[in-house]
Design an enzyme around this catalytic site. Structure first.
Site, PDB file in Angstrom:
ATOM      1  N   CYS A   1      19.042  27.523  28.369  1.00  0.00           N
ATOM      2  CA  CYS A   1      18.638  26.206  27.871  1.00  0.00           C
ATOM      3  C   CYS A   1      17.826  25.458  28.937  1.00  0.00           C
ATOM      4  O   CYS A   1      18.372  25.064  29.966  1.00  0.00           O
ATOM      5  CB  CYS A   1      19.898  25.425  27.516  1.00  0.00           C
TER       6      CYS A   1
ATOM      7  N   CYS B   1      19.215  22.106  30.022  1.00  0.00           N
ATOM      8  CA  CYS B   1      20.389  22.216  30.901  1.00  0.00           C
ATOM      9  C   CYS B   1      19.952  22.472  32.340  1.00  0.00           C
ATOM     10  O   CYS B   1      20.497  21.887  33.272  1.00  0.00           O
ATOM     11  CB  CYS B   1      21.314  23.344  30.430  1.00  0.00           C
TER      12      CYS B   1
END
Length: 132
Positions: free
Chosen positions: A47, A50
Protein backbone atom coordinates in the site's frame (compact mmCIF):
# COMPACT_ATOMS: atom_id res chain seq x y z
CA UNK A 1 9.51 4.43 26.52
CA UNK A 2 6.30 6.40 26.17
CA UNK A 3 5.19 4.70 22.91
CA UNK A 4 3.87 1.17 23.45
CA UNK A 5 3.53 -0.84 20.23
CA UNK A 6 1.32 -3.90 19.91
CA UNK A 7 0.74 -5.79 16.67
CA UNK A 8 -2.33 -7.74 15.58
CA UNK A 9 -3.63 -9.55 12.54
CA UNK A 10 -7.20 -10.40 11.61
CA UNK A 11 -6.76 -13.85 13.16
CA UNK A 12 -5.53 -12.72 16.61
CA UNK A 13 -7.14 -9.26 16.74
CA UNK A 14 -9.85 -10.05 19.30
CA UNK A 15 -7.45 -11.21 22.00
CA UNK A 16 -4.91 -8.45 21.32
CA UNK A 17 -7.69 -5.84 21.23
CA UNK A 18 -9.02 -7.01 24.62
CA UNK A 19 -5.57 -6.47 26.16
CA UNK A 20 -5.30 -3.05 24.43
CA UNK A 21 -8.72 -2.04 25.81
CA UNK A 22 -7.90 -3.21 29.34
CA UNK A 23 -4.71 -1.12 29.40
CA UNK A 24 -6.24 1.95 27.72
CA UNK A 25 -7.00 3.89 30.95
CA UNK A 26 -3.26 3.98 31.76
CA UNK A 27 -2.39 5.92 28.61
CA UNK A 28 -2.76 9.53 27.55
CA UNK A 29 -3.72 8.38 24.04
CA UNK A 30 -4.74 5.04 22.56
CA UNK A 31 -4.47 4.70 18.80
CA UNK A 32 -5.18 1.95 16.32
CA UNK A 33 -3.38 2.01 13.00
CA UNK A 34 -4.99 -0.19 10.37
CA UNK A 35 -2.41 -0.87 7.69
CA UNK A 36 -1.46 -3.21 4.89
CA UNK A 37 0.70 -6.27 5.36
CA UNK A 38 4.22 -6.28 4.02
CA UNK A 39 4.88 -8.30 0.87
CA UNK A 40 7.06 -11.25 2.01
CA UNK A 41 9.17 -11.08 -1.16
CA UNK A 42 10.10 -7.39 -0.75
CA UNK A 43 9.39 -6.73 2.94
CA UNK A 44 7.58 -3.59 1.78
CA UNK A 45 3.92 -2.74 2.20
CA UNK A 46 1.76 -3.27 -0.89
CA UNK A 47 0.00 0.00 0.00
CA UNK A 48 1.74 3.22 -1.17
CA UNK A 49 -0.27 5.37 1.28
CA UNK A 50 0.92 3.16 4.16
CA UNK A 51 4.52 3.52 3.02
CA UNK A 52 4.08 7.30 3.03
CA UNK A 53 2.21 7.56 6.34
CA UNK A 54 3.94 5.04 8.61
CA UNK A 55 7.26 6.87 9.13
CA UNK A 56 5.46 10.17 9.80
CA UNK A 57 3.10 8.57 12.33
CA UNK A 58 5.94 6.81 14.18
CA UNK A 59 8.06 9.96 14.22
CA UNK A 60 5.22 12.04 15.71
CA UNK A 61 4.27 9.44 18.31
CA UNK A 62 7.86 8.68 19.35
CA UNK A 63 8.52 12.40 19.85
CA UNK A 64 5.71 12.67 22.41
CA UNK A 65 6.54 12.54 26.09
CA UNK A 66 3.05 11.18 26.86
CA UNK A 67 2.22 7.51 27.31
CA UNK A 68 0.74 6.45 23.99
CA UNK A 69 -0.39 2.98 22.99
CA UNK A 70 -0.42 2.10 19.30
CA UNK A 71 -2.12 -1.07 18.13
CA UNK A 72 -0.98 -1.87 14.60
CA UNK A 73 -3.70 -3.93 12.98
CA UNK A 74 -2.56 -5.55 9.75
CA UNK A 75 -5.44 -6.01 7.27
CA UNK A 76 -3.74 -8.71 5.20
CA UNK A 77 -2.57 -8.89 1.62
CA UNK A 78 -4.24 -6.90 -1.15
CA UNK A 79 -6.80 -9.60 -2.17
CA UNK A 80 -7.79 -10.14 1.48
CA UNK A 81 -8.26 -6.40 2.02
CA UNK A 82 -10.18 -5.93 -1.26
CA UNK A 83 -12.87 -8.37 -0.13
CA UNK A 84 -15.99 -6.29 0.69
CA UNK A 85 -16.67 -8.69 3.57
CA UNK A 86 -13.28 -8.08 5.22
CA UNK A 87 -13.94 -8.27 8.98
CA UNK A 88 -12.85 -4.68 9.68
CA UNK A 89 -14.86 -3.29 6.75
CA UNK A 90 -18.08 -4.76 8.18
CA UNK A 91 -17.30 -4.35 11.91
CA UNK A 92 -19.61 -1.62 13.19
CA UNK A 93 -16.87 -0.36 15.53
CA UNK A 94 -14.41 0.41 12.73
CA UNK A 95 -16.16 0.53 9.31
CA UNK A 96 -12.85 0.72 7.49
CA UNK A 97 -12.86 1.97 3.93
CA UNK A 98 -9.14 2.40 3.31
CA UNK A 99 -5.66 1.88 4.66
CA UNK A 100 -3.89 3.35 6.39
CA UNK A 101 -6.51 4.50 8.87
CA UNK A 102 -5.37 5.90 12.21
CA UNK A 103 -8.04 6.05 14.90
CA UNK A 104 -8.12 7.48 18.38
CA UNK A 105 -9.81 5.02 20.75
CA UNK A 106 -11.30 6.53 23.90
CA UNK A 107 -13.93 5.24 26.33
CA UNK A 108 -14.41 2.18 24.14
CA UNK A 109 -15.32 4.10 20.98
CA UNK A 110 -13.56 5.84 18.12
CA UNK A 111 -13.06 9.47 19.12
CA UNK A 112 -11.39 10.55 15.89
CA UNK A 113 -9.89 9.13 12.72
CA UNK A 114 -7.52 9.94 9.90
CA UNK A 115 -8.27 8.18 6.63
CA UNK A 116 -5.77 7.03 4.02
CA UNK A 117 -5.48 10.40 2.21
CA UNK A 118 -4.64 12.33 5.41
CA UNK A 119 -2.89 9.87 7.73
CA UNK A 120 0.54 11.26 6.77
CA UNK A 121 -0.21 14.89 7.71
CA UNK A 122 1.73 15.85 10.84
CA UNK A 123 -0.68 18.56 12.05
CA UNK A 124 -3.61 16.15 11.75
CA UNK A 125 -1.73 13.44 13.67
CA UNK A 126 -0.97 16.00 16.42
CA UNK A 127 -4.62 17.02 16.61
CA UNK A 128 -5.80 13.41 16.75
CA UNK A 129 -3.38 12.53 19.57
CA UNK A 130 -4.24 15.63 21.60
CA UNK A 131 -7.97 15.08 21.13
CA UNK A 132 -8.57 18.41 19.38
Amino acid sequence: MPLKLVDATVSNFDSVFEMFRSEAPKNKANLILFLADKDPSTNLSWCPDCVRAEPVIYKKLEASSDDIALLRAYVGDRPTWRNPQHPWRVDSRFKLTGVPTLVSWENDVIKGRLEDHEAHLEHKIDALVSGE
